[in-house]
Design a protein around this motif. Structure first.
Motif, PDB file in Angstrom:
ATOM      1  N   PHE A   6      43.345  32.799  43.011  1.00 29.99           N
ATOM      2  CA  PHE A   6      44.648  33.016  42.386  1.00 29.99           C
ATOM      3  C   PHE A   6      45.197  34.413  42.647  1.00 29.99           C
ATOM      4  N   ASP A   7      46.518  34.512  42.579  1.00 31.80           N
ATOM      5  CA  ASP A   7      47.182  35.810  42.661  1.00 31.80           C
ATOM      6  C   ASP A   7      46.577  36.770  41.631  1.00 31.80           C
ATOM      7  N   HIS A   8      46.477  38.027  42.010  1.00 36.41           N
ATOM      8  CA  HIS A   8      45.980  39.116  41.151  1.00 36.41           C
ATOM      9  C   HIS A   8      44.473  39.066  40.913  1.00 36.41           C
ATOM     10  N   GLY A   9      43.765  38.121  41.511  1.00 37.88           N
ATOM     11  CA  GLY A   9      42.345  37.977  41.245  1.00 37.88           C
ATOM     12  C   GLY A   9      41.494  39.012  41.966  1.00 37.88           C
ATOM     13  N   TYR A  10      40.336  39.301  41.386  1.00 37.28           N
ATOM     14  CA  TYR A  10      39.349  40.186  42.009  1.00 37.28           C
ATOM     15  C   TYR A  10      37.976  39.530  41.888  1.00 37.28           C
ATOM     16  N   HIS A  11      37.244  39.467  43.013  1.00 41.77           N
ATOM     17  CA  HIS A  11      35.944  38.795  42.994  1.00 41.77           C
ATOM     18  C   HIS A  11      34.850  39.554  43.715  1.00 41.77           C
ATOM     19  N   GLY A  12      35.142  40.729  44.325  1.00 38.90           N
ATOM     20  CA  GLY A  12      34.077  41.506  44.934  1.00 38.90           C
ATOM     21  C   GLY A  12      34.470  42.159  46.241  1.00 38.90           C
ATOM     22  N   ARG A  13      33.468  42.810  46.880  1.00 36.49           N
ATOM     23  CA  ARG A  13      33.710  43.644  48.055  1.00 36.49           C
ATOM     24  C   ARG A  13      32.958  43.170  49.299  1.00 36.49           C
ATOM     25  N   THR A  14      32.207  42.081  49.238  1.00 35.22           N
ATOM     26  CA  THR A  14      31.581  41.531  50.440  1.00 35.22           C
ATOM     27  C   THR A  14      32.638  40.797  51.254  1.00 35.22           C
ATOM     28  N   ASN A  15      32.278  40.328  52.446  1.00 36.28           N
ATOM     29  CA  ASN A  15      33.305  39.722  53.297  1.00 36.28           C
ATOM     30  C   ASN A  15      33.939  38.513  52.634  1.00 36.28           C
ATOM     31  N   LEU A  16      33.127  37.590  52.114  1.00 41.75           N
ATOM     32  CA  LEU A  16      33.710  36.412  51.472  1.00 41.75           C
ATOM     33  C   LEU A  16      34.474  36.791  50.213  1.00 41.75           C
ATOM     34  N   MET A  26      35.878  39.632  49.470  1.00 45.66           N
ATOM     35  CA  MET A  26      37.143  40.290  49.823  1.00 45.66           C
ATOM     36  C   MET A  26      38.206  39.250  50.147  1.00 45.66           C
ATOM     37  N   ALA A  27      37.816  38.181  50.837  1.00 46.88           N
ATOM     38  CA  ALA A  27      38.766  37.109  51.127  1.00 46.88           C
ATOM     39  C   ALA A  27      39.265  36.466  49.842  1.00 46.88           C
ATOM     40  N   LEU A  28      38.400  36.348  48.849  1.00 51.19           N
ATOM     41  CA  LEU A  28      38.784  35.747  47.574  1.00 51.19           C
ATOM     42  C   LEU A  28      39.658  36.692  46.745  1.00 51.19           C
ATOM     43  N   THR A  29      39.511  37.992  46.962  1.00 50.79           N
ATOM     44  CA  THR A  29      40.244  38.999  46.190  1.00 50.79           C
ATOM     45  C   THR A  29      41.681  39.125  46.679  1.00 50.79           C
ATOM     46  N   ALA A  30      42.612  39.278  45.728  1.00 47.05           N
ATOM     47  CA  ALA A  30      44.032  39.341  46.082  1.00 47.05           C
ATOM     48  C   ALA A  30      44.490  40.744  46.470  1.00 47.05           C
ATOM     49  N   LYS A  31      43.852  41.762  45.943  1.00 49.22           N
ATOM     50  CA  LYS A  31      44.355  43.134  46.038  1.00 49.22           C
ATOM     51  C   LYS A  31      43.917  43.795  47.341  1.00 49.22           C
ATOM     52  N   ASN A  32      44.891  44.279  48.121  1.00 46.65           N
ATOM     53  CA  ASN A  32      44.582  44.886  49.412  1.00 46.65           C
ATOM     54  C   ASN A  32      43.906  46.246  49.262  1.00 46.65           C
ATOM     55  N   MET A  33      44.567  47.188  48.594  1.00 42.02           N
ATOM     56  CA  MET A  33      44.006  48.540  48.411  1.00 42.02           C
ATOM     57  C   MET A  33      43.380  48.650  47.025  1.00 42.02           C
ATOM     58  N   PRO A  34      42.184  49.165  46.955  1.00 44.99           N
ATOM     59  CA  PRO A  34      41.374  49.724  48.048  1.00 44.99           C
ATOM     60  C   PRO A  34      40.357  48.740  48.632  1.00 44.99           C
ATOM     61  N   TYR A  35      40.430  47.478  48.219  1.00 44.92           N
ATOM     62  CA  TYR A  35      39.303  46.580  48.454  1.00 44.92           C
ATOM     63  C   TYR A  35      39.267  45.942  49.840  1.00 44.92           C
ATOM     64  N   LYS A  36      40.422  45.697  50.464  1.00 44.98           N
ATOM     65  CA  LYS A  36      40.443  44.892  51.687  1.00 44.98           C
ATOM     66  C   LYS A  36      41.002  45.630  52.900  1.00 44.98           C
ATOM     67  N   HIS A  37      41.759  46.681  52.671  1.00 41.44           N
ATOM     68  CA  HIS A  37      42.541  47.322  53.723  1.00 41.44           C
ATOM     69  C   HIS A  37      41.661  47.794  54.879  1.00 41.44           C
ATOM     70  N   LEU A  50      41.990  38.277  33.910  1.00 38.20           N
ATOM     71  CA  LEU A  50      41.981  38.994  35.181  1.00 38.20           C
ATOM     72  C   LEU A  50      41.883  40.490  34.930  1.00 38.20           C
ATOM     73  N   GLY A  51      41.077  41.180  35.756  1.00 33.63           N
ATOM     74  CA  GLY A  51      40.767  42.558  35.424  1.00 33.63           C
ATOM     75  C   GLY A  51      41.091  43.625  36.442  1.00 33.63           C
ATOM     76  N   GLU A  52      41.521  43.279  37.654  1.00 33.19           N
ATOM     77  CA  GLU A  52      41.775  44.308  38.658  1.00 33.19           C
ATOM     78  C   GLU A  52      43.202  44.300  39.177  1.00 33.19           C
ATOM     79  N   GLY A  53      43.855  43.170  39.179  1.00 32.45           N
ATOM     80  CA  GLY A  53      45.250  43.110  39.618  1.00 32.45           C
ATOM     81  C   GLY A  53      46.200  43.320  38.460  1.00 32.45           C
ATOM     82  N   GLY A  54      45.746  44.137  37.476  1.00 34.29           N
ATOM     83  CA  GLY A  54      46.386  44.224  36.180  1.00 34.29           C
ATOM     84  C   GLY A  54      45.531  43.419  35.212  1.00 34.29           C
ATOM     85  N   PHE A  55      45.418  43.865  33.978  1.00 36.16           N
ATOM     86  CA  PHE A  55      44.647  43.099  32.996  1.00 36.16           C
ATOM     87  C   PHE A  55      45.546  41.973  32.494  1.00 36.16           C
ATOM     88  N   ILE A  56      45.328  40.796  33.063  1.00 36.44           N
ATOM     89  CA  ILE A  56      46.251  39.683  32.855  1.00 36.44           C
ATOM     90  C   ILE A  56      45.537  38.554  32.134  1.00 36.44           C
TER      91      ILE A  56
END
Length: 350
Positions: A149-159, A161-172, A229-235
């Motif tokens: 989902f939009d605004h979601g955060y799930h981690g920093r590994t390759n998969l 990161m793909a699941l995470t919505a936020k580009n900076m600083p996690y995916k860029h 949701l906790g990283e793309g804003g506390f939603i």
């Protein structure tokens, strides 16, 4: 009780001279990509207070990023982990098992939502838990696609990161990412065009329509969402959204995964955030607050889903480390005591 006084005390500039000296040493040897919010070096911590190397005591609002929910160096965590350290530090559960791992799995089966038969697998980090939830869902459904989902955060590994919505600083700059990941709208009430009262049902309908048309429900192995949701804003997803998505998953043979790594273990006033609307996930991922500061994570879920992976397909050298398991039992002991105390206070006549 902690030996560290629970009060703020500022003796030097922030950061102080010893912290600045350590920062110079850090800059020379620690990769720049490992950031810190505040260049203050911790000497000790207890309860809700961190004491730095210059003797300043600061209120620990960060809590190790949602980790020290029972307070830093909680008595039960230290007591149980210290006893385990004296017995043995590691064997690897996949080589020769030990009771602590089983006891944590038993506690998770009891505490997580739902009265169905449950099993768990233990890991080191939240990202590992999410990745393994995907593995388990794919093994169970024999499908490939994963919906997030939009605004979601799930981690920093390759998969993750793909699941995470936020580009900076996690995916860029870190792609390409794992395939077969599809993102749909979340019910963000404060920003929903027709108002928060409509966000839940409208966002659910939009998400379900996109999944059905663009992915095909029959191709989806798992739907993964943070109940808070906790990283793309506390939603907090608008009311009605999570039940509708959960029902859609159930009707279409999709594994519904509640990512409670940040929101679980009493951080929302209940054991798990998904309990607010009575959601019973097929799988639930936990970490952070589970072990009072020691590295532990888990996937817990319906026994028949958890057993879909072949023997040896789940695990890891340090997954469910005995000292971390002891810490988890201490954290759970502390949370049980706190929740029991609150229930007794609420039951007293006024």
């Amino acid at each position: 009780m902690t030996a560290l006084p629970q009060e703020r005390r500022v003796l030097t500039a922030i950061p102080g001279p010893k912290s600045r000296e350590l920062q110079t040493r850090r800059t020379a040897v620690v990769a720049q990509g490992v950031g810190s919010v505040l260049p203050v070096f911790t000497a000790r911590a207890g309860g809700g207070i961190i004491e730095d190397v210059d003797g300043n005591r600061l209120i620990d609002f960060g809590s190790g990023i949602a980790v020290t929910s029972v307070g830093a160096s909680a008595e039960a965590v230290v007591r149980r982990a210290s006893a385990q350290l004296a017995d043995f530090t590691h064997t690897c559960f996949m080589v020769t098992p030990y009771e602590g791992y089983v006891a944590v799995a038993e506690a998770l089966a009891e505490l997580t939502p739902g009265d169905h038969a449950k099993k768990s697998a233990l890991f080191n980090s939240g990202a590992e838990a999410v990745e393994n939830a995907v593995k388990i869902a794919r093994a169970y459904t024999k499908r490939q696609a994963v919906v997030v989902f939009d605004h979601g955060y799930h981690g920093r590994t390759n998969l993750t990161m793909a699941l995470t919505a936020k580009n900076m600083p996690y995916k860029h700059g870190f792609g390409p990412f794992a395939p077969e990941v599809y993102r749909v709208p979340v019910a963000y009430g404060y920003r929903w065009p027709t108002g928060p009262e409509n966000a839940g049902p409208e966002a659910a309908a939009q998400a379900i329509d996109q999944i059905s048309k663009q992915v095909g429900a029959e191709n989806v192995a798992a739907i993964i969402i943070e109940p808070l949701l906790g990283e793309g804003g506390f939603i907090e997803p608008a009311k009605g959204f999570l039940p509708a998505i959960s029902e859609f998953a159930r009707d279409n043979g999709i594994v519904f995964v509640a990512d409670e790594i940040q929101s679980g273990f009493c951080r929302t006033g209940q054991w798990f955030a998904c309990e607010d609307e009575g959601i019973v996930p097929d799988l639930i991922t936990t970490a952070k607050g589970i072990a009072g500061g020691l590295p532990l994570a888990a996937v817990t879920g319906r026994a028949e889903i958890m057993d879909a992976a072949h023997s040896g397909g789940l695990g890891g050298t340090y997954g469910g480390n005995p000292v971390a398991c002891a810490g988890a039992l201490g954290a759970i002991e502390t949370m049980r005591s706190s929740t029991s105390t609150r229930r007794r206070r609420r039951s007293r006549p006024s």
